[in-house]
Design a protein around this motif. Structure first.
Motif, mmCIF file in Angstrom:
data_model
loop_
_atom_site.group_PDB
_atom_site.id
_atom_site.type_symbol
_atom_site.label_atom_id
_atom_site.label_comp_id
_atom_site.label_asym_id
_atom_site.label_seq_id
_atom_site.Cartn_x
_atom_site.Cartn_y
_atom_site.Cartn_z
ATOM 1 N N THR A 145 3.265 59.131 -11.359
ATOM 2 C CA THR A 145 3.787 57.785 -11.590
ATOM 3 C C THR A 145 2.789 56.712 -11.194
ATOM 4 O OG1 THR A 145 6.036 58.573 -11.180
ATOM 5 C CG2 THR A 145 5.684 56.204 -11.070
ATOM 6 N N MET A 146 2.162 56.890 -10.044
ATOM 7 C CA MET A 146 1.305 55.834 -9.504
ATOM 8 C C MET A 146 -0.142 55.971 -9.995
ATOM 9 S SD MET A 146 1.512 54.645 -5.546
ATOM 10 C CE MET A 146 1.542 52.899 -5.162
ATOM 11 N N VAL A 147 -0.713 57.145 -9.829
ATOM 12 C CA VAL A 147 -2.118 57.351 -10.189
ATOM 13 C C VAL A 147 -2.280 57.512 -11.696
ATOM 14 C CG1 VAL A 147 -4.091 58.896 -9.933
ATOM 15 C CG2 VAL A 147 -2.683 58.333 -7.938
ATOM 16 N N ARG A 148 -1.492 58.372 -12.294
ATOM 17 C CA ARG A 148 -1.664 58.650 -13.727
ATOM 18 C C ARG A 148 -1.345 57.424 -14.570
ATOM 19 N NH1 ARG A 148 -2.559 62.623 -17.275
ATOM 20 N NH2 ARG A 148 -1.273 62.888 -19.138
ATOM 21 N N GLN A 149 -0.293 56.692 -14.225
ATOM 22 C CA GLN A 149 0.034 55.497 -15.011
ATOM 23 C C GLN A 149 -1.000 54.393 -14.805
ATOM 24 O OE1 GLN A 149 2.329 55.643 -17.301
ATOM 25 N NE2 GLN A 149 3.058 57.646 -16.650
ATOM 26 N N THR A 150 -1.564 54.318 -13.613
ATOM 27 C CA THR A 150 -2.676 53.383 -13.394
ATOM 28 C C THR A 150 -3.859 53.769 -14.271
ATOM 29 O OG1 THR A 150 -2.016 52.814 -11.133
ATOM 30 C CG2 THR A 150 -4.339 52.534 -11.692
ATOM 31 N N ALA A 151 -4.145 55.068 -14.326
ATOM 32 C CA ALA A 151 -5.238 55.536 -15.179
ATOM 33 C C ALA A 151 -4.948 55.242 -16.648
ATOM 34 C CB ALA A 151 -5.462 57.030 -14.963
ATOM 35 N N PHE A 152 -3.685 55.407 -17.056
ATOM 36 C CA PHE A 152 -3.311 55.042 -18.426
ATOM 37 C C PHE A 152 -3.617 53.568 -18.688
ATOM 38 C CE2 PHE A 152 0.230 58.367 -19.498
ATOM 39 C CZ PHE A 152 -0.731 59.369 -19.523
ATOM 40 N N HIS A 153 -3.297 52.723 -17.717
ATOM 41 C CA HIS A 153 -3.552 51.292 -17.884
ATOM 42 C C HIS A 153 -5.049 51.018 -17.996
ATOM 43 C CE1 HIS A 153 -2.932 46.975 -17.545
ATOM 44 N NE2 HIS A 153 -3.843 46.945 -16.603
ATOM 45 N N VAL A 154 -5.830 51.663 -17.152
ATOM 46 C CA VAL A 154 -7.282 51.494 -17.213
ATOM 47 C C VAL A 154 -7.795 51.926 -18.584
ATOM 48 C CG1 VAL A 154 -9.478 52.296 -16.263
ATOM 49 C CG2 VAL A 154 -7.592 51.720 -14.717
ATOM 50 N N PHE A 155 -7.276 53.036 -19.097
ATOM 51 C CA PHE A 155 -7.653 53.519 -20.430
ATOM 52 C C PHE A 155 -7.335 52.468 -21.493
ATOM 53 C CE2 PHE A 155 -5.860 55.646 -24.268
ATOM 54 C CZ PHE A 155 -7.043 56.155 -24.799
ATOM 55 N N GLU A 156 -6.121 51.923 -21.437
ATOM 56 C CA GLU A 156 -5.738 50.887 -22.398
ATOM 57 C C GLU A 156 -6.676 49.690 -22.316
ATOM 58 O OE1 GLU A 156 -1.387 50.164 -23.702
ATOM 59 O OE2 GLU A 156 -1.284 50.585 -21.559
ATOM 60 N N CYS A 157 -6.932 49.243 -21.099
ATOM 61 C CA CYS A 157 -7.813 48.082 -20.927
ATOM 62 C C CYS A 157 -9.172 48.333 -21.569
ATOM 63 C CB CYS A 157 -7.990 47.761 -19.445
ATOM 64 S SG CYS A 157 -6.517 47.084 -18.642
ATOM 65 N N ARG A 158 -9.710 49.518 -21.354
ATOM 66 C CA ARG A 158 -11.048 49.827 -21.861
ATOM 67 C C ARG A 158 -11.078 49.897 -23.386
ATOM 68 N NH1 ARG A 158 -13.811 54.254 -17.675
ATOM 69 N NH2 ARG A 158 -13.494 53.031 -15.782
ATOM 70 N N ILE A 159 -10.070 50.528 -23.990
ATOM 71 C CA ILE A 159 -10.123 50.637 -25.456
ATOM 72 C C ILE A 159 -9.839 49.292 -26.112
ATOM 73 C CG2 ILE A 159 -9.621 53.110 -25.511
ATOM 74 C CD1 ILE A 159 -6.747 52.447 -26.272
ATOM 75 N N HIS A 160 -8.954 48.493 -25.542
ATOM 76 C CA HIS A 160 -8.686 47.171 -26.113
ATOM 77 C C HIS A 160 -9.924 46.286 -25.987
ATOM 78 C CE1 HIS A 160 -4.250 46.822 -27.004
ATOM 79 N NE2 HIS A 160 -4.307 48.016 -26.455
ATOM 80 N N GLU A 161 -10.547 46.298 -24.823
ATOM 81 C CA GLU A 161 -11.714 45.443 -24.603
ATOM 82 C C GLU A 161 -12.900 45.921 -25.442
ATOM 83 O OE1 GLU A 161 -12.006 45.699 -20.408
ATOM 84 O OE2 GLU A 161 -10.308 44.350 -20.053
ATOM 85 N N THR A 162 -13.047 47.245 -25.594
ATOM 86 C CA THR A 162 -14.158 47.778 -26.392
ATOM 87 C C THR A 162 -14.014 47.375 -27.848
ATOM 88 O OG1 THR A 162 -14.407 49.673 -24.898
ATOM 89 C CG2 THR A 162 -15.368 49.866 -27.093
ATOM 90 N N GLN A 163 -12.787 47.468 -28.383
ATOM 91 C CA GLN A 163 -12.612 47.076 -29.786
ATOM 92 C C GLN A 163 -12.874 45.590 -29.976
ATOM 93 O OE1 GLN A 163 -9.270 45.985 -32.248
ATOM 94 N NE2 GLN A 163 -9.121 48.115 -32.942
ATOM 95 N N ARG A 164 -12.467 44.794 -28.995
ATOM 96 C CA ARG A 164 -12.652 43.343 -29.126
ATOM 97 C C ARG A 164 -14.121 42.949 -29.122
ATOM 98 N NH1 ARG A 164 -7.720 39.904 -26.551
ATOM 99 N NH2 ARG A 164 -6.044 41.258 -27.291
ATOM 100 N N THR A 165 -14.945 43.742 -28.443
ATOM 101 C CA THR A 165 -16.363 43.381 -28.341
ATOM 102 C C THR A 165 -17.250 44.154 -29.321
ATOM 103 O OG1 THR A 165 -16.653 45.012 -26.564
ATOM 104 C CG2 THR A 165 -16.170 42.729 -25.919
ATOM 105 N N GLN A 166 -16.797 45.368 -29.736
ATOM 106 C CA GLN A 166 -17.672 46.217 -30.542
ATOM 107 C C GLN A 166 -17.089 46.594 -31.900
ATOM 108 O OE1 GLN A 166 -19.050 49.594 -28.231
ATOM 109 N NE2 GLN A 166 -19.187 48.373 -26.362
ATOM 110 N N GLY A 167 -15.856 46.182 -32.167
ATOM 111 C CA GLY A 167 -15.250 46.514 -33.452
ATOM 112 C C GLY A 167 -14.413 47.773 -33.376
#
Length: 625
Positions: free
Chosen positions: A481-503
């Motif tokens: 709940t705490m670690v895995r969902q935090t990691a899920f959030h980090v994953f989301e942040c990275r893919i959203h930010e990567t698409q915004r900057t790199q397509g």
């Protein structure tokens, strides 16, 4: 999982997923017969409507259209000039429409999730959604005009009428988003186009996942059944299941990649038009939470990886006699955990006992869900995977869905979803505009329910082996709940930010980010196979509710601190806790937690929850030595 779908998010603009049922419809409720079977039950939706082709549903749809047209005729372009009594009537009319809409939309959604492979159910949900969206669109003026009111004028109106003043929390949240509002015409356009874009993408994802078939250990299974094998004591069976998931997801990777890219692109477009600076900003606003508070929580959890998840999985590898864990070992039962199966009646008794020992009122509310057919626990083809509690509005009870497979963890899932049910039932008194709780607080009751049930079970065992087994399972639940969902959030942040900057991202790029985040969060005890790279693809939260997942970690940290206050003997904890749940969405987190002496803005707050997890691992290490 909390859904107003749950389960509900509180959105800064009109969304058909947020709708509930009016108080005046209470007299139409018909109760289902009690469930007495020893196996997990299927729910009865007749409290909402008798069936999809019933005259009651047809009449409700006609009433929605009539009320929506009348509302626009009466109030469009006139809200600024309304006095307090007329503004109160306007708000109540709007709330009644939302309530009726919610009753209809929750019925078709619940019916659909019970069998996502039935094309008729999918069509019915789509047709109802399209009709309601067409009727909702012209009502977007209401929130736009409320946001446009001068602050002084609104304050005067609220001060002039106590019944109108009751809606102050609703106005506060709505107006907090006013700088991100579009014109009424554009809001209507955004709402209507969502039925052909976001809603369709969600449905495509759901129906694809429901149709997946996995060949593992000589048998074909659906997604829920195959994921369940990852918790089996037989390592060969776990490995077979994991590889079957990887193989099947791999064949659909282009589809899942397209779906993910489409979701990200939609957030980019929406954020640009609405003026949100970051991909997460809209979610923070709807959660009524400050970005720095979320960042403090995330930083606390990620910086503690080494002392929590990394340390625990090293211990687990020793238990399993492995030099390195593979991905199919993550949820393997520790060797001291038995394969004991728990029947549905036993699970019911465990949850009711735990809730009743804490509060008889909680047990009384929960017991109705078992007795009146408000839970769907059976596993069957086509049924949505996972679990949720969906609100159907303030005048009718919620419904709970889970896939009960007689595992100890299923008892925790049952307690989690029934915690949501208690919360939504108590909050219903706030009405359809203010019952819904921000996601960061919506997980409080569910995780608290899990904690009550765990501690009830822990007190009931005597042997150290049994105690160690329960403690190990609890640690895994907290980490998930705490670690895995935090990691899920980090994953989301990275893919959203990567698409915004790199397509647009390729499937390989998304998979690479997934593997990096999993390695960071789970630690050096793991040696992942390349097959694990596409396991992000079946996580529904990434598609249905971007950036939802940090609410789970937030809720777990909050509850661990809250439960510590309970065990410390804080005065009148139980009535204070029930009052907090009954407040629904009427209070900001600072006001809600004040009676408990807690503040999520305190830099040390999140360390309290993490220290509880770390302490559990200390205990396990001491038992092991």
């Amino acid at each position: 999982m909390h859904q107003s779908h749950h389960g509900t998010t509180i959105c800064p603009y009109l969304n058909p997923k947020d709708l509930a049922m009016p108080q005046e419809s209470r007299a139409t409720i018909h109760h289902a017969q009690p469930t007495t079977a020893g196996t997990a039950p299927e729910w009865d939706l007749s409290d909402l409507f008798p069936d999809i082709d019933s005259s009651e549903l047809t009449e409700s749809l006609a009433a929605i259209e009539t009320k929506a047209k009348a509302f626009k005729t009466r109030y469009a372009d006139k809200i600024a000039g309304l006095g307090a009594p007329d503004l109160l009537e306007c708000v109540r009319d709007y709330e009644a429409i939302r309530g009726l809409l919610y009753r209809v939309t929750s019925f078709v959604a619940l019916r659909y999730h019970a069998d996502t492979l039935d094309p008729e159910r999918g069509k019915s949900m789509g047709d109802v959604r399209d009709a309601i969206t067409a009727w909702l669109g012209p009502l977007t003026f209401f929130e736009t005009e409320i946001c446009a009111l001068k602050k002084k004028k609104l304050k005067q109106r609220l001060g002039a009428h106590p019944d109108l003043a009751r809606y102050k929390p609703y106005f506060r949240k709505l107006r907090a988003a006013r700088q991100h509002k579009l014109s009424a015409e554009l809001e209507q356009f955004a709402l209507e186009i969502s039925s052909a874009s976001a809603a369709s993408i969600n449905r495509l994802f759901d129906e694809t996942c429901a149709s997946l078939q996995f060949r593992a250990a000589g048998k074909t299974r659906n997604l829920t059944e195959t994921l369940d094998l990852l918790q089996h004591s037989d390592r060969k069976l776990r490995r077979s299941a994991s590889r079957a998931i990887s193989k099947e997801l791999g064949t659909r990777l282009p589809l899942f990649t397209l779906v993910m890219n489409t979701v990200i692109k939609e957030t980019v477009i929406s954020d640009r038009w609405r003026g949100f600076a970051t991909p997460q900003a809209a979610r923070h606003l709807s959660n009524d939470i400050e970005a720095d508070v979320v960042e403090a929580m995330l930083t606390s959890v990620t910086s503690a990886y080494a002392d929590t998840s990394h340390r625990y999985y090293r211990l687990k590898a020793r238990w399993l006699g492995l030099r390195k864990l593979k991905e199919w070992d993550r949820n393997a039962p520790p060797p001291m955990v038995s394969d004991t199966r728990i029947t549905w009646p036993e699970a019911r008794d465990q949850v009711l006992t735990a809730f009743g020992n804490f509060s008889p009122e909680m047990a009384k509310i929960t017991e109705e869900f078992f007795e009146r057919g408000w839970i769907d626990g059976a596993v069957r083809p086509g049924k949505a995977s996972g679990a949720f509690c969906m609100s159907t509005g303030s005048a009718i009870h919620p419904y709970v869905l889970l896939n009960f497979q007689e595992r100890p963890r299923d008892v925790m899932t049952l307690a989690h979803e029934l915690g949501h049910a208690v919360h939504q039932t108590l909050a219903a008194r706030q009405g359809d505009l203010m019952a819904d709780t921000a996601l960061t607080l919506a997980e409080t009751a569910s995780v608290f329910g899990e904690t009550l049930t765990f501690n009830q079970l822990l007190q009931s065992v005597s042997g150290e082996g049994e105690r160690m087994a329960l403690l190990a399972e609890r640690v895994e639940d907290i980490i998930n709940t705490m670690v895995r969902q935090t990691a899920f959030h980090v994953f989301e942040c990275r893919i959203h930010e990567t698409q915004r900057t790199q397509g647009e991202l390729t499937g390989d790029e998304i998979c690479q980010i997934w593997m990096e985040v999993q390695t960071e969060s789970l630690g050096p005890a793991f040696s992942f196979s390349n097959d694990y790279r596409n396991h992000w693809a079946y996580v529904p939260h990434f598609i249905h509710s971007p950036f939802y997942v940090y609410a789970y970690a937030f809720g777990m940290g909050l509850v661990l601190a809250l439960y510590a206050a309970y065990e410390a003997g804080i005065d009148d904890f139980v009535p204070k806790y029930l009052d907090a749940l009954a407040a629904g969405g009427t209070k900001h987190h600072s006001e809600l937690l004040k009676p408990f002496g807690l503040s999520v803005a305190d830099p040390d707050f999140w360390k309290k929850g993490i220290s509880v997890l770390s302490g559990y691992i200390d205990d396990l290490e001491a038992m092991q030595s």
